[in-house]
Design a protein around this motif. Structure first.
Motif, PDB file in Angstrom:
ATOM      1  N   TRP A  40       6.558  37.561 -42.095  1.00  0.00           N
ATOM      2  CA  TRP A  40       7.745  37.475 -42.943  1.00  0.00           C
ATOM      3  C   TRP A  40       7.673  38.457 -44.108  1.00  0.00           C
ATOM      4  N   ARG A  41       6.460  38.801 -44.520  1.00  0.00           N
ATOM      5  CA  ARG A  41       6.311  39.809 -45.581  1.00  0.00           C
ATOM      6  C   ARG A  41       6.827  41.159 -45.057  1.00  0.00           C
ATOM      7  N   VAL A  42       6.468  41.488 -43.834  1.00  0.00           N
ATOM      8  CA  VAL A  42       6.909  42.747 -43.241  1.00  0.00           C
ATOM      9  C   VAL A  42       8.432  42.742 -43.083  1.00  0.00           C
ATOM     10  N   ARG A  43       8.970  41.602 -42.678  1.00  0.00           N
ATOM     11  CA  ARG A  43      10.409  41.475 -42.427  1.00  0.00           C
ATOM     12  C   ARG A  43      11.221  41.710 -43.695  1.00  0.00           C
ATOM     13  N   GLU A  44      10.627  41.386 -44.829  1.00  0.00           N
ATOM     14  CA  GLU A  44      11.334  41.510 -46.110  1.00  0.00           C
ATOM     15  C   GLU A  44      11.839  42.939 -46.350  1.00  0.00           C
ATOM     16  N   LYS A  45      11.069  43.936 -45.880  1.00  0.00           N
ATOM     17  CA  LYS A  45      11.464  45.346 -46.074  1.00  0.00           C
ATOM     18  C   LYS A  45      12.770  45.637 -45.330  1.00  0.00           C
ATOM     19  N   ILE A  46      12.912  45.026 -44.148  1.00  0.00           N
ATOM     20  CA  ILE A  46      14.135  45.228 -43.359  1.00  0.00           C
ATOM     21  C   ILE A  46      15.313  44.600 -44.097  1.00  0.00           C
ATOM     22  N   LEU A  47      15.078  43.411 -44.668  1.00  0.00           N
ATOM     23  CA  LEU A  47      16.169  42.745 -45.394  1.00  0.00           C
ATOM     24  C   LEU A  47      16.591  43.587 -46.599  1.00  0.00           C
ATOM     25  N   ASP A  48      15.618  44.273 -47.229  1.00  0.00           N
ATOM     26  CA  ASP A  48      15.963  45.141 -48.354  1.00  0.00           C
ATOM     27  C   ASP A  48      16.860  46.292 -47.903  1.00  0.00           C
ATOM     28  N   ILE A  49      16.574  46.824 -46.707  1.00  0.00           N
ATOM     29  CA  ILE A  49      17.445  47.892 -46.183  1.00  0.00           C
ATOM     30  C   ILE A  49      18.857  47.354 -46.003  1.00  0.00           C
ATOM     31  N   PHE A  50      18.964  46.138 -45.488  1.00  0.00           N
ATOM     32  CA  PHE A  50      20.287  45.525 -45.299  1.00  0.00           C
ATOM     33  C   PHE A  50      21.011  45.393 -46.626  1.00  0.00           C
ATOM     34  N   GLU A  51      20.298  44.896 -47.624  1.00  0.00           N
ATOM     35  CA  GLU A  51      20.965  44.657 -48.903  1.00  0.00           C
ATOM     36  C   GLU A  51      21.413  45.984 -49.515  1.00  0.00           C
ATOM     37  N   GLU A  52      20.584  47.001 -49.351  1.00  0.00           N
ATOM     38  CA  GLU A  52      20.929  48.295 -49.919  1.00  0.00           C
ATOM     39  C   GLU A  52      22.145  48.898 -49.227  1.00  0.00           C
ATOM     40  N   THR A  53      22.229  48.768 -47.900  1.00  0.00           N
ATOM     41  CA  THR A  53      23.302  49.450 -47.185  1.00  0.00           C
ATOM     42  C   THR A  53      24.571  48.617 -47.046  1.00  0.00           C
ATOM     43  N   THR A  54      24.446  47.291 -46.942  1.00  0.00           N
ATOM     44  CA  THR A  54      25.656  46.493 -46.697  1.00  0.00           C
ATOM     45  C   THR A  54      26.017  45.591 -47.864  1.00  0.00           C
ATOM     46  N   GLY A  55      25.052  45.241 -48.690  1.00  0.00           N
ATOM     47  CA  GLY A  55      25.344  44.351 -49.802  1.00  0.00           C
ATOM     48  C   GLY A  55      24.917  42.925 -49.567  1.00  0.00           C
ATOM     49  N   GLY A  56      24.513  42.608 -48.358  1.00  0.00           N
ATOM     50  CA  GLY A  56      24.045  41.249 -48.086  1.00  0.00           C
ATOM     51  C   GLY A  56      22.708  41.300 -47.378  1.00  0.00           C
ATOM     52  N   ARG A  57      21.870  40.318 -47.624  1.00  0.00           N
ATOM     53  CA  ARG A  57      20.565  40.304 -46.966  1.00  0.00           C
ATOM     54  C   ARG A  57      20.666  39.737 -45.553  1.00  0.00           C
ATOM     55  N   VAL A  58      21.552  38.781 -45.367  1.00  0.00           N
ATOM     56  CA  VAL A  58      21.634  38.100 -44.081  1.00  0.00           C
ATOM     57  C   VAL A  58      23.019  38.264 -43.469  1.00  0.00           C
ATOM     58  N   ILE A  59      24.038  38.016 -44.278  1.00  0.00           N
ATOM     59  CA  ILE A  59      25.420  38.145 -43.814  1.00  0.00           C
ATOM     60  C   ILE A  59      25.947  39.472 -44.363  1.00  0.00           C
ATOM     61  N   PHE A  60      26.260  40.395 -43.464  1.00  0.00           N
ATOM     62  CA  PHE A  60      26.570  41.747 -43.929  1.00  0.00           C
ATOM     63  C   PHE A  60      28.036  41.950 -44.296  1.00  0.00           C
ATOM     64  N   SER A  61      28.939  41.277 -43.587  1.00  0.00           N
ATOM     65  CA  SER A  61      30.383  41.461 -43.825  1.00  0.00           C
ATOM     66  C   SER A  61      30.764  42.929 -43.858  1.00  0.00           C
ATOM     67  N   VAL A  62      30.256  43.701 -42.931  1.00  0.00           N
ATOM     68  CA  VAL A  62      30.484  45.136 -42.985  1.00  0.00           C
ATOM     69  C   VAL A  62      31.323  45.604 -41.799  1.00  0.00           C
TER      70      VAL A  62
END
Lengths: 359, 132, 119
Positions: free
Chosen positions: A129-151
């Protein structure tokens, strides 16, 4: 022959992320039968389609599930675009592929963590889950949401990723890939992990087909089937092979997912190299009419969408057949013959997502 | 097969900084794109057309043209930013910061702008804006 | 594309068609119901391992009894129970019958044609 006991497993169980209930029929320590029940989180989201405009509905559909949210919105958008005959720009297809594959990585890492937790490997769970956190950061940076992107929207996307950011994502992903390899090593080589997963819950080639298994559960049994080979979004332009393992046990299903993570990294690099410039949306005119069926590959397996329009802005029906729904019969097949202590590992090996299943 | 493959990772993390941040001391950094909460940024431009309220998937926004009132129900809002993208006058914005936790659903439920202010503390409009 | 063909059949023919699909090497990927304000349809989708896919569509009504295909395609029982609970279509001969307890909704047959649809 021992005495028969019935043990209720779930809906609240430490190992289950979501409410699945199984009545396990036991003879001593061995499971001889299982009866599933679902329906604890049935929300009737499909019914909401009659009261929501088809453009708004995408935000409801993507909230069916927190893990495969992007692919749900992508599937909805693709279905409605197919229904209305909208041709979307190439850049949109590539961006959807990139986000979709990132979702797959984050879903598989989440699952690997949960699987490790199921056999009591806490530190591995936390590292995944620590590794996965980096992917969630990419999501938040590009779409604005960590889990639900609404993009996603019908006819394109709301947000673009500029080419600078895409390059930066590649460097971040190279790091994540290195970290993931270390975790993958534990799953593939560690003695304790193999002790719990090898030879447990075997599903043969024919059983997997007959019971309607999908996704890694099906590919773990040696069946070559991956919806991405249909070539939707940008998958037609990318080079990849469906990942298949022969053994059909929990170990094979784990390895399929581990190898799919590295495949997804590769697909993202390919997509970022090939991505064309251009528009990110087209104007959608009119209302959907007719019926349309779409099949997509989610991290958990094949998902089927069906939409029926009636010429107004409200759809008649939107049907989602999620992968877990198809994977419940194989789970019931795996259980008889297993030890009670293996039930959590078996239940998790299909990657159950009950919120998806019941919608 | 090998024993204790994870030991190298475990030893490394034993002697390195924790992966988590000490939350109240170190605040989380948000990205410019983060959809934290929907705010009415330019009330002067708002024509109270009501598009945001009609198209909201969660029915969280209520607009009253006659009273010039724009309300958002923070509990219902799913922060999808559909309203931000639809607004013809671009007066809505998605703020980075998430909505603060609330202990009751009363007046913090709404942000009221325009001529009518929150009934509870009608005296100070600024206060009600900060609270929300 | 064969994906989008929905061959019309009658309710009685469903089992025969399912047999034919099973012999041709298809497997069931989903069953669902759909409705217009006047009519309800039940749609079965079959898929081959080479990913070709076909659907059949039959006209049903609330309270109708359709013969279950769960003896031909094992996973069908979940879909059939789902349709029974949400649309009020009965199935005879299901291998596992939840008797309306798969989804316990506040309103019975919540997805079927209601009075408000007819207006």
């Amino acid at each position: 022959m021992g005495e028969r006991t019935i043990i209720p497993f779930g809906p609240q169980h430490p190992v289950l992320p979501e409410p699945l209930h199984l009545d396990l029929i036991l003879e001593d320590e061995k499971v001889v039968g299982a009866v599933p029940s679902i329906g604890f989180v049935h929300r009737g989201l499909e019914k909401l389609v009659e009261k929501r405009d088809f453009n708004e509905m995408i935000y409801v559909i993507e909230r069916i599930c927190g893990i495969c949210s992007f692919i749900h919105s992508q599937g909805y958008a693709q279905t409605i675009e197919g229904l209305m005959g909208v041709e979307i720009p190439a850049r949109v297809k590539y961006l959807r592929t990139i986000w979709g594959e990132l979702s797959r990585i984050h879903s598989h890492l989440l699952w690997l963590g949960l699987m490790a937790d199921a056999y009591g490997f806490e530190s591995l769970f936390m590292h995944c889950w620590r590794v996965r956190e980096k992917i969630l950061d990419i999501f938040e940076e590009t779409t604005g949401g960590r889990v639900i992107f609404s993009v996603c929207k019908v006819g394109g996307l709301w947000k673009d990723i500029d080419n600078e950011t895409l390059k930066r994502i590649v460097t971040v992903l190279k790091d994540v890939e290195k970290e993931t390899k270390k975790m993958a090593d534990v799953f593939t080589r560690d003695y304790t992990v193999q002790k719990r997963t090898r030879g447990v819950g075997v599903i043969t080639y024919q059983e997997a087909i007959d019971l309607g298994a999908v996704g890694p559960t099906l590919r773990g049994s040696g069946v070559v089937q991956d919806m991405r080979t249909l070539g939707y979004a940008a998958y037609g332009d990318l080079v990849f092979e469906p990942i298949v393992e022969k053994d059909g046990d929990c170990y094979a299903r784990t390895i399929v997912r581990v190898r799919e993570i590295s495949q997804s990294f590769d697909l993202i690099y390919q997509a970022i190299n090939k991505i064309p410039d251009g528009e990110i949306d087209v104007k959608v005119k009119g209302n959907p009419n007719g019926e349309f069926l779409t099949r997509l590959e989610q991290p958990r397996g094949q998902v089927v969408y069906y939409a029926k329009g009636n010429g107004t802005k409200y759809l008649d029906r939107f049907r989602v057949r999620t992968p877990t729904f198809a994977n419940i019969p194989p789970l019931l097949k795996m259980l008889p013959g297993a030890d009670l202590a293996d039930v959590p590992v078996l239940a998790l090996s299909i990657d159950p997502c009950i919120s998806c299943t019941e919608r | 097969m090998a024993f204790n493959v994870i030991s190298k990772t475990v030893m490394k993390s034993l002697f390195s900084k924790p992966a988590t941040a000490m939350y109240p001391v170190i605040k989380n950094e948000f990205y410019p794109n983060t959809r934290g909460s929907i705010e009415m940024a330019h009330i002067d431009n708002c024509t109270f057309c009501g598009i945001c309220s009609k198209r909201c998937p969660a029915d969280a926004i209520a607009v009253d043209r006659a009273e010039k009132r724009w309300e958002i129900d923070r509990i219902r809002c799913i922060a999808c930013s559909f309203c931000v993208q639809l607004c013809p006058k671009n007066c809505l914005s998605a703020e980075r910061q998430y909505t603060a936790p609330m202990t009751d659903k009363s007046h913090k439920l709404f942000t009221i702008y325009g001529q009518v202010v929150s009934q509870e503390d009608a005296s100070q409009e600024d206060v009600s804006q900060e609270d929300a | 594309m064969t994906d989008q063909t929905f061959n019309p059949v009658t309710v009685e023919e469903i089992v025969d068609h399912s047999f034919k699909y099973a012999n041709d090497g298809y497997r069931l990927i989903q069953i669902h119901c759909t409705k217009t304000p006047e009519e309800m349809f039940i749609i079965y989708t079959f898929e081959k391992l080479d990913l070709s896919c076909e659907s059949i569509k039959a006209n049903v009504q609330v309270g109708d009894t359709v013969q279950s295909i769960s003896k031909i395609f094992h996973p069908a029982f979940l879909y059939e129970n789902e349709i029974h609970d949400l649309y009020g279509v009965n199935f005879s001969g299901m291998i596992v019958d939840f008797q309306g307890t798969l989804y316990e909704t506040a309103v019975k047959q919540a997805f079927s044609i209601t009075a408000s649809d007819k207006e």
